[in-house]
Design an enzyme around this catalytic site. Structure first.
Site, PDB file in Angstrom:
ATOM      1  N   ARG A 172       0.863  -1.179   0.000  1.00 18.36           N
ATOM      2  CA  ARG A 172       0.000   0.000   0.000  1.00 18.36           C
ATOM      3  C   ARG A 172       0.899   1.228   0.000  1.00 18.36           C
ATOM      4  O   ARG A 172       2.073   1.145   0.348  1.00 18.36           O
ATOM      5  CB  ARG A 172      -0.937   0.012   1.212  1.00 18.36           C
ATOM      6  N   ARG A 176      -2.514  10.771   2.286  1.00 21.13           N
ATOM      7  CA  ARG A 176      -3.293  11.519   3.277  1.00 21.13           C
ATOM      8  C   ARG A 176      -3.955  12.726   2.625  1.00 21.13           C
ATOM      9  O   ARG A 176      -3.291  13.477   1.929  1.00 21.13           O
ATOM     10  CB  ARG A 176      -2.388  12.032   4.393  1.00 21.13           C
ATOM     11  N   ARG A 249      20.120  -6.190   0.630  1.00 19.80           N
ATOM     12  CA  ARG A 249      20.692  -4.986   0.038  1.00 19.80           C
ATOM     13  C   ARG A 249      21.586  -4.362   1.091  1.00 19.80           C
ATOM     14  O   ARG A 249      21.310  -4.454   2.298  1.00 19.80           O
ATOM     15  CB  ARG A 249      19.608  -3.994  -0.366  1.00 19.80           C
ATOM     16  N   ARG A 280      19.334   9.621  -0.240  1.00 22.52           N
ATOM     17  CA  ARG A 280      18.932  10.705   0.654  1.00 22.52           C
ATOM     18  C   ARG A 280      20.139  11.339   1.329  1.00 22.52           C
ATOM     19  O   ARG A 280      21.224  10.747   1.363  1.00 22.52           O
ATOM     20  CB  ARG A 280      17.921  10.224   1.701  1.00 22.52           C
ATOM     21  N   GLU A 300      23.523   8.659   1.524  1.00 22.97           N
ATOM     22  CA  GLU A 300      23.252   7.227   1.660  1.00 22.97           C
ATOM     23  C   GLU A 300      23.186   6.583   0.272  1.00 22.97           C
ATOM     24  O   GLU A 300      22.293   6.895  -0.521  1.00 22.97           O
ATOM     25  CB  GLU A 300      21.912   7.067   2.384  1.00 22.97           C
ATOM     26  N   TYR A 348      12.507  -7.221   8.046  1.00 20.30           N
ATOM     27  CA  TYR A 348      12.748  -5.797   8.277  1.00 20.30           C
ATOM     28  C   TYR A 348      11.951  -5.377   9.508  1.00 20.30           C
ATOM     29  O   TYR A 348      10.733  -5.468   9.538  1.00 20.30           O
ATOM     30  CB  TYR A 348      12.342  -4.947   7.070  1.00 20.30           C
ATOM     31  N   ASP A 350      11.236  -2.312  12.511  1.00 25.26           N
ATOM     32  CA  ASP A 350      11.460  -1.000  13.102  1.00 25.26           C
ATOM     33  C   ASP A 350      11.957  -1.218  14.528  1.00 25.26           C
ATOM     34  O   ASP A 350      11.799  -2.299  15.098  1.00 25.26           O
ATOM     35  CB  ASP A 350      10.158  -0.182  13.109  1.00 25.26           C
TER      36      ASP A 350
END
Length: 367
Positions: A172, A176, A249, A280, A300, A348, A350
């Site tokens: 997704r 917003r 990666r 970035r 990066e 992955y 957080d």
């Protein structure tokens, strides 16, 4: 005879939290880390009085008050809110995609106008059954958002054409229809005042830690030192890659100290266009509202991974996921080894998810 109850391989968030909980429960722990510092990827280096996130930007966020209280017992967190910018086709845009972005892109003023524009483009460029990432993105947000913010950035990140990447990478895309640049929806968000090292130091207080030590250099010797192993490294490496190598990666970080007090006015600016090899630029002082005379920026650069490079993002395609499941079967047969963290779980995570996983694992083990 074992000197320790637990040998913990890796001093990142998972290892540090498990070690803290085990020590609190009266267990004796030894923590090993191959790097010459603790903290794994949240480690900060102090340069010009600025806490530099050595392995990429880390912004803590969670909706779980228990987790927020847990980390704040070791270090106070500030009220930093992540509001990144995207530089695309010589223009700056707000992220995540919101009413500011749509106004900057199309000049739309109301949510109704923005929705109509997106729906019109989905109708023109979307497909019913997306076969790759490009088709998936076009079907979710249309052509303008895809071409300005997703296509080239994603191709740099993964080192593959968007038409060669699986559709499931983008399940997704958060869109917003409010003028809100806060990247995360979570209630609690911030950066430790004084950097993440304070959090790790608090977790590992009074625990035996050895850095610059490779567990695999003498695995048998280290295994004898404890009754149980908590392993947070690469699961395929634990098994000597005997079933094959899981793919990732990697990233290369290039730091620069600049003789200015403010380079870009924001902590995170994404560079979407392919002409920039980096994805970035991070300006670290903005994470802690720094007023230092100089600034430190990090560019990066995504890169192909091999076993001599740091593993950052698991490539969770069908082939790699099937291989991981085979390693997981082996791990479930271990009676004295606990596997945890993003490398052991090939996932992955957080930061709040890693901490929650470690707390769950420790509770199960120590009860």
């Amino acid at each position: 005879m074992s000197n320790y109850d637990y040998l913990i391989v890796g001093s990142g968030l998972y290892g540090a939290v498990f070690a803290h909980e085990a020590t609190k429960a009266g267990k004796k722990c030894l923590v090993l880390d191959k790097r010459n510092h603790t903290g794994g990827n949240v480690y900060c280096e102090n340069t010009e009085g600025i806490n530099v996130h050595k392995y990429g930007a880390h912004i803590f966020h969670t909706n779980d008050k228990g987790l927020w209280d847990y980390v704040n017992q070791f270090v106070e967190f500030n009220n930093y809110v992540n509001s990144p910018l995207a530089y695309s086709k010589n223009k700056l845009y707000n992220l995540p995609f919101n009413m500011n972005t749509f106004y900057q892109l199309w000049g739309t003023i109301t949510p109704k106008e923005a929705k109509a524009k997106i729906e019109e483009q989905i109708l023109l460029f979307g497909v019913k059954d997306p076969k790759n990432l490009e088709e998936q993105a076009l079907s979710l947000v249309g052509k303008d958002i895809y071409e300005n913010f997703i296509k080239e950035y994603t191709e740099k990140q993964w080192g593959r054409k968007a038409t060669e990447l699986p559709a499931f990478i983008i399940k997704r895309l958060p869109v917003r229809f409010t003028f809100d640049n806060n990247y995360f929806n979570d209630k609690y968000q911030g950066i430790p005042i004084g950097g993440y090292n304070k959090l790790i130091d608090g977790l590992l207080k009074d625990i035996d830690v050895q850095t610059g030590v490779d567990y695999f250099s003498d695995k048998k010797k280290f295994d004898k030192q404890a009754k149980k192993i908590v392993f947070t490294g690469k699961i395929d490496e634990f098994y000597g890659y005997k079933l094959g190598i899981l793919e990732y990666r990697s990233l290369n970080f290039i730091n620069e100290v600049l003789d200015t007090d403010n380079f870009q006015g924001n902590a995170v600016v994404n560079y979407n266009d392919a002409e920039y090899e980096f994805t970035r630029i991070i300006e670290h002082k903005h994470f802690e509202f720094g007023k230092q005379a100089k600034t430190v920026i990090t560019k990066e650069y995504p890169q192909e991974w091999d076993i001599n490079k740091e593993a950052f993002y698991p490539i969770n395609d069908a082939k790699n996921q099937a291989l991981f499941e085979e390693y997981k079967k082996l791990s479930l047969q271990e009676e004295n080894v606990i596997f945890g963290g993003r490398l052991s779980e090939y996932k992955y995570y957080d930061m709040h998810q890693v901490i929650a996983s470690a707390l769950t694992s420790a509770k199960k083990e120590l009860s």
